[in-house]
Design an enzyme around this catalytic site. Sequence first.
Site, PDB file in Angstrom:
ATOM      1  N   GLU A 185       3.074   8.630   8.850  1.00  0.00           N
ATOM      2  CA  GLU A 185       3.701   7.568   9.540  1.00  0.00           C
ATOM      3  C   GLU A 185       3.956   8.047  10.945  1.00  0.00           C
ATOM      4  O   GLU A 185       3.672   7.676  12.102  1.00  0.00           O
ATOM      5  CB  GLU A 185       4.898   6.822   8.910  1.00  0.00           C
ATOM      6  N   TRP A 240      -9.190  -9.880  21.922  1.00  0.00           N
ATOM      7  CA  TRP A 240      -9.216  -8.677  21.913  1.00  0.00           C
ATOM      8  C   TRP A 240     -10.640  -8.591  21.427  1.00  0.00           C
ATOM      9  O   TRP A 240     -11.426  -9.061  20.240  1.00  0.00           O
ATOM     10  CB  TRP A 240      -8.551  -8.200  20.355  1.00  0.00           C
ATOM     11  N   CYS A 261      -7.074 -11.386  18.695  1.00  0.00           N
ATOM     12  CA  CYS A 261      -7.137 -12.685  19.456  1.00  0.00           C
ATOM     13  C   CYS A 261      -5.933 -13.825  19.191  1.00  0.00           C
ATOM     14  O   CYS A 261      -5.592 -13.859  17.972  1.00  0.00           O
ATOM     15  CB  CYS A 261      -8.289 -13.229  19.264  1.00  0.00           C
ATOM     16  N   ASN A 321     -10.808 -17.264  16.916  1.00  0.00           N
ATOM     17  CA  ASN A 321     -10.353 -15.956  16.225  1.00  0.00           C
ATOM     18  C   ASN A 321     -10.873 -15.654  15.185  1.00  0.00           C
ATOM     19  O   ASN A 321     -10.985 -16.294  14.236  1.00  0.00           O
ATOM     20  CB  ASN A 321      -9.013 -16.071  16.113  1.00  0.00           C
ATOM     21  N   GLY A 322     -11.767 -14.634  15.120  1.00  0.00           N
ATOM     22  CA  GLY A 322     -12.500 -14.136  13.947  1.00  0.00           C
ATOM     23  C   GLY A 322     -13.716 -13.546  14.222  1.00  0.00           C
ATOM     24  O   GLY A 322     -13.885 -13.226  15.494  1.00  0.00           O
ATOM     25  N   GLU A 379      -0.689   6.435  18.390  1.00  0.00           N
ATOM     26  CA  GLU A 379      -1.289   5.027  18.968  1.00  0.00           C
ATOM     27  C   GLU A 379      -0.578   4.689  20.377  1.00  0.00           C
ATOM     28  O   GLU A 379      -1.119   3.944  20.798  1.00  0.00           O
ATOM     29  CB  GLU A 379      -0.959   3.931  17.911  1.00  0.00           C
ATOM     30  N   ARG A 387      -1.481  -9.903  20.039  1.00  0.00           N
ATOM     31  CA  ARG A 387      -2.900  -9.982  19.384  1.00  0.00           C
ATOM     32  C   ARG A 387      -4.133  -9.727  19.948  1.00  0.00           C
ATOM     33  O   ARG A 387      -5.197  -9.453  19.312  1.00  0.00           O
ATOM     34  CB  ARG A 387      -2.962 -11.427  18.725  1.00  0.00           C
ATOM     35  N   LYS A 422      -2.369  -6.206  17.375  1.00  0.00           N
ATOM     36  CA  LYS A 422      -1.247  -6.242  16.309  1.00  0.00           C
ATOM     37  C   LYS A 422      -1.858  -6.564  15.125  1.00  0.00           C
ATOM     38  O   LYS A 422      -1.554  -6.083  14.066  1.00  0.00           O
ATOM     39  CB  LYS A 422      -0.347  -7.091  16.791  1.00  0.00           C
ATOM     40  N   LYS A 463       2.125   6.943  14.658  1.00  0.00           N
ATOM     41  CA  LYS A 463       3.116   6.152  15.675  1.00  0.00           C
ATOM     42  C   LYS A 463       2.794   6.838  17.122  1.00  0.00           C
ATOM     43  O   LYS A 463       2.623   6.237  18.015  1.00  0.00           O
ATOM     44  CB  LYS A 463       4.338   6.217  15.115  1.00  0.00           C
ATOM     45  N   HIS A 521      -5.292  26.623   5.015  1.00  0.00           N
ATOM     46  CA  HIS A 521      -6.545  26.313   4.548  1.00  0.00           C
ATOM     47  C   HIS A 521      -7.448  25.814   5.450  1.00  0.00           C
ATOM     48  O   HIS A 521      -8.473  25.293   5.246  1.00  0.00           O
ATOM     49  CB  HIS A 521      -6.461  25.234   3.316  1.00  0.00           C
TER      50      HIS A 521
HETATM   51  C1  F6R Z   1       0.585   0.811  13.360  1.00  0.00           C
HETATM   52  C2  F6R Z   1       0.372  -0.605  12.806  1.00  0.00           C
HETATM   53  C3  F6R Z   1      -1.170  -0.453  12.011  1.00  0.00           C
HETATM   54  C4  F6R Z   1      -0.743  -1.683  11.179  1.00  0.00           C
HETATM   55  C5  F6R Z   1      -1.874  -2.116  10.340  1.00  0.00           C
HETATM   56  C6  F6R Z   1      -1.842  -2.977   9.153  1.00  0.00           C
HETATM   57  O1  F6R Z   1       1.825   0.905  14.082  1.00  0.00           O
HETATM   58  O2  F6R Z   1       1.098  -1.447  13.174  1.00  0.00           O
HETATM   59  O3  F6R Z   1      -1.650   0.429  11.502  1.00  0.00           O
HETATM   60  O4  F6R Z   1       0.154  -1.251  10.157  1.00  0.00           O
HETATM   61  O5  F6R Z   1      -3.037  -2.631  11.127  1.00  0.00           O
HETATM   62  O6  F6R Z   1      -1.049  -4.424   9.763  1.00  0.00           O
HETATM   63  P1  F6R Z   1      -0.682  -5.136   8.584  1.00  0.00           P
HETATM   64  O7  F6R Z   1       0.783  -4.682   8.271  1.00  0.00           O
HETATM   65  O8  F6R Z   1      -0.441  -6.572   9.454  1.00  0.00           O
HETATM   66  O9  F6R Z   1      -1.508  -5.600   7.417  1.00  0.00           O
END
Ligand code: F6R
Length: 612
Positions: free
Chosen positions: A481, A73, A2, A97-98, A488, A27, A607, A485, A504
């Site tokens: 990673e 969100w 949010c 937000n929260g 998502e 957000r 985000k 990527k 396995h």
């Molecule tokens: C994936 C991504 C998330 C963040 C995770 C932690 O691309 O961006 O997996 O890495 O939500 O977020 P931060 O780094 O802000 O604590």
Amino acid sequence: MCGIIGFTGYIDAKEVLLNGLAELEYRGYDSAGIAVCTERGIETFKNVGKVASLRNEIPAEIQSSCGIGHTRWATHGGVTKTNAHPHSCGKVTLIHNGIIENYHELANELAKEGRIAQSQTDTEVAAMLLDSLYTGDPYAAISEAVKRLTGAYAFCILFADQKDVIYCIRKGSPLVACMAEEGAVIASDMVALLRYSKEYFVLPEYNIAKLTKNSIMVTDLYGNTVTPSMLSVNWDMSAAQKNGFKHYMLKEIHEQPESVRLTIRPRIKRENGFVLPDFSEDKIPDDLFMNAGRIIITACGTAMHAGLVGRILIERMLRIPVTVEIASEFRYADPIMDERSLVIVVSQSGETADTLAALRLAKEKGAKTLAIVNVKGSSISREADYCMYTHAGPEIAVASTKAYTAQLAVFYLIALRFAMAAGKLSDKQVSEYMNELEAVPEKIEKILKKRDVIKELSKRLTPASDLFFIGRGLDYALSCEGSIKLKEITYIHSEAYAAGELKHGTLSLITGGTPVIALGTQKDVFPKLISNVKEVRARGAMVILVTNEANDGDEALEKGICAEHLVIPACKDEFAPFLAAVYLQLIAYYTSSYRGLDVDQPRNLAKSVTVE
Ligand code: F6R
């Protein structure tokens, strides 16, 4: 999670709010709304969908110089116009937000007074509570409400009889504010303030901010005036815009040479012909690591994956045991820690709820804490004993790219600095590694020049429904990673596997044409990796192999072993993740684009995850 913004001043509030919401949209983007003070009182406009769809809801003739805005969100209640913020009850209109954890209990209490929520949100209950406590003194009502609310919150509140004034309070969730010529602005993130000022402050938790046209007054819950310390950013609006790139993600991928450079530069000293890591600006003492009996790295998602690389580097160079823990698990696992433990928390936003909670737990148990954070002044950066900032600038795309490589850069610096201090590596050896580290940005640039090759290759992945990443050691850490990527933003199911572990169980999932991205940048395990590649090839997999130019010419690399072969510029094996990561980011980006998806704002995600 949010985005919220409040403005009161001398220009059109609805434009300030809509622009700010567009900047905060990363957000949350399932619905949006604003409430503005007009001659008729407080008027609220909401819509489901993105901020752009909210604009159409607001009549052009609306005149206001004060208001609040929210991009959502969803946590409590589905994506509907009724559940969108702002929420109102009686004289109170607010955005939040929260998560209010005791909202159910509060709703039952308020129902006894005849107050029944219209929406399914926890936020409306907060509005009802505040209205029930409000008798004309906003401070008294907010202070009392805070005693009754549990959970995390950042609120911006309008009271119907307090024209053009915004009251704000936060616990857990972020709020930053600035006073500018145009008026007073408050928001979840600095990016929404940037049009107005580069100077801002973080609203301290449990403090109330009162925003009027020409002032922001901050007081604690007892009415004492508080003067928060000012922070500043050295980037401008263009850093938070697309600058000609089609998506933020593509722009941020291209910013990596610079963000790695900016992260390394202030931590280098040149001495006696050597290039050495230096943490004097960060004020990190060498004994932080020297006295550590064990190191725990904790984070979420991509930041946690940076920790996987960090673990290998620190163990290899410093020979101290390191574990990597998912923050949401760590905090409930009754972890073994004491004052000889060093806990490193990694976070781009510095606000991730689970990471913040893990940090607080570590401090409670007496461990020393070091944060690697991108956002200045964020909760994690302020609460950790020590903080090393990554200088990646604002990262707007939901999929993290430049923050990840900047986090890697900090882990390299940490491993080298402390291996040097502990006498595990000589100045000469460290200097050789540092030369390699300084060369990383230029090598990333070389990979970026090959983006058309990746674009073409990504066409082959577009129809896939499952995809596997395999690797060993550092390549396995990077596979994790690569996999997150890809899934998502492309919605293709993908998994990362330690290459030796495939047989396995997972090998049963490899059938004709299944794409497998095999990372083979590490010389010591390269022959083994190639054996694993042959195993998947024998089951018909379509293999994309990534190797290190420094190790090429290896006999194991036979013709026909892979459908596509990508090479990273020659580097010491330890530095390969930086470079191979860029290939994986580009693959995810172009595959998502070919699938016609919203690259920057993938479904169901946001985000900054400020809820548990
Ligand atoms: C994936 C991504 C998330 C963040 C995770 C932690 O691309 O961006 O997996 O890495 O939500 O977020 P931060 O780094 O802000 O604590």
